[in-house]
Design an enzyme around this catalytic site. Sequence first.
Site, PDB file in Angstrom:
ATOM      1  N   GLY A  66       0.834  -1.190   0.000  1.00 14.49           N
ATOM      2  CA  GLY A  66       0.000   0.000   0.000  1.00 14.49           C
ATOM      3  C   GLY A  66       0.871   1.243   0.000  1.00 14.49           C
ATOM      4  O   GLY A  66       1.969   1.252  -0.556  1.00 14.49           O
ATOM      5  N   GLU A  67       0.374   2.317   0.599  1.00 14.90           N
ATOM      6  CA  GLU A  67       1.070   3.597   0.717  1.00 14.90           C
ATOM      7  C   GLU A  67       1.180   4.347  -0.611  1.00 14.90           C
ATOM      8  O   GLU A  67       1.528   5.508  -0.646  1.00 14.90           O
ATOM      9  CB  GLU A  67       2.487   3.438   1.286  1.00 14.90           C
ATOM     10  N   GLY A  68       0.942   3.682  -1.728  1.00 14.16           N
ATOM     11  CA  GLY A  68       1.227   4.247  -3.037  1.00 14.16           C
ATOM     12  C   GLY A  68       2.489   3.682  -3.648  1.00 14.16           C
ATOM     13  O   GLY A  68       2.936   4.126  -4.709  1.00 14.16           O
TER      14      GLY A  68
END
Length: 580
Positions: free
Chosen positions: A329-331
């Site tokens: 996640g997080e980008g």
Amino acid sequence: MAAVNSAGNTAGSVLDRTLRAVGPPDAEAVARARARHDALAKPRGALGVVEDLGAQLAGLAGTCPPPAPEPAGLAVFAGDHGVHRQGVSPWPQEITAAMVSTFLSGGAVVNALARQAGARVLVVDVGVAADLPPAPGLLDRKVRAGTDDLSERPAMSRGEAVAAVEVGIEVADDLVARGCRCLLTGDMGIANTTPAAALVAAFTGGKPEQVTGRGTGIDDATWAGKVAVVGRALDLHRPDAADPLGVLAALGGLEHAATVGFLLGAAAARIPVVLDGIAAGAAALVARALAPEAVGAFVAGHVSAEPAARLALTALGLRPVLDLDLRLGEGSGAVLALPVIRAAAAVLTEVATLDEVATLDDVATLDDVATLDDVAAGGADGRRARRPRRILVLGGARSGKSTTAERLAGEAGTGPVTYLATGPRPTADDPEWAERVRTHRERRPPDWTTVETADLVTHLKADEPERTEPLLIDCLSTWLTRMMDEAGCFGTEHHSPAQEPVTAQDPAAALAAEVDALVAAWESTSRTVVAVSNEVGGGVVPATTSGRLFRDELGVLNARIAAASDEVWLLTAGIPQRLR
């Protein structure tokens, strides 16, 4: 109370206006991109998905070649989840706020990746269950402090879902207004794969066991409990995909809702938006249900290891750029895909067509050429294609900008570089300048030609076919100083004795004419040219009127040259970063 339209949102709202702005890609630009790919010096279809990406970028922009999708802006939407209390994650909920702090300090994985890729990172608190102190890079747009437990009641009200969606729209609008030409999704929220799985099930018909993954690495017992939670939520709410906002309110997280708006905002602005993992995939399903044509702006950065991610991308008709078994996640996956997306635009802009490479009288297509070496050599007569580039290198004093420009010029052309030195000749009363000029001269290869001149326009227009050597201008800052001096911008007391006082023309008009001529020559030149200039955008305000005037004029000149450049580099403390 405002009227509600058929999609379930408030008529006349930010969401409604955004939905009305979403349109299909430009079919003519897509066709031109595909035709250009077929004409490039490569076998047809040889770049696979990269060619599809290029056509997609062209369709969004309405032109081919498409503009470079940079700079890029990454929005990490953060929120907490009431379903966490069901034990779907082994991590405490407080980790969400702790990770937001890590993003803001620059110490998270996505920060490191974004620095490498040259992407801006913005963290948006749309629903963290903690009070976060103000900090640079943090946008406080909290709709509520976490959602309710979706397995027992709706995660949020419809109004809260719309509010969170509109947060995402406004963030997208702001990043686009600040110059971003590619947006990337990011998310942070402990337990957020559970609502993501439920959303994917609601829009794809997937079974709870098909959409539920391991998240942060849960064991079998926790996974079985998570499957049961998703099943209970689906049974409780009986989501109707024809009511996407209702589904989002019942099953989603606040960061999912904000990502929905972010995707829609990008689509309305006709800017590519790169999906990260399962949270973005779930949000994209909601966004498509609200505005089917928005999918034309979506790029799947990667396919997450979460099983629902592949289901979501298949339903959306998106092929992932990367498949690396990521589940962070997080980008992170969106940022890792960014260089490939940039390359898709660069191929359409920079690669020669067969006609440009050479005239091959008896060859119909590249598939008939014996070797690619034959094409690279320009055919039987050995002629090579000229691929002129306009490159601007910015930096502060002693930042390494000239060294970088020299390297780029040396790599850019087919002949020795012509070095245009725009500064004054060194004199005994300015030893610092004399030393700087001496070191620059010593670095240049012996076959380079140095011309001390301020007449840049003439050299840029020297575009005869035999003139293939690149130009290196070092630098625009000293050129502008000379032009301002000659125009009388600093007052006649600054003129050298050899100059006639400027009285016949307004100084500002005289300078504007010189700058316009230079920019026009830069825009129209068919030669490869690298120019160095000082970056003045750091906010330093000189104490004198003339200093402020020079700062402002140089800022405008840099911006105009950058807008007409194929590449823009910024040097900070000797570290080069490509901005375009």
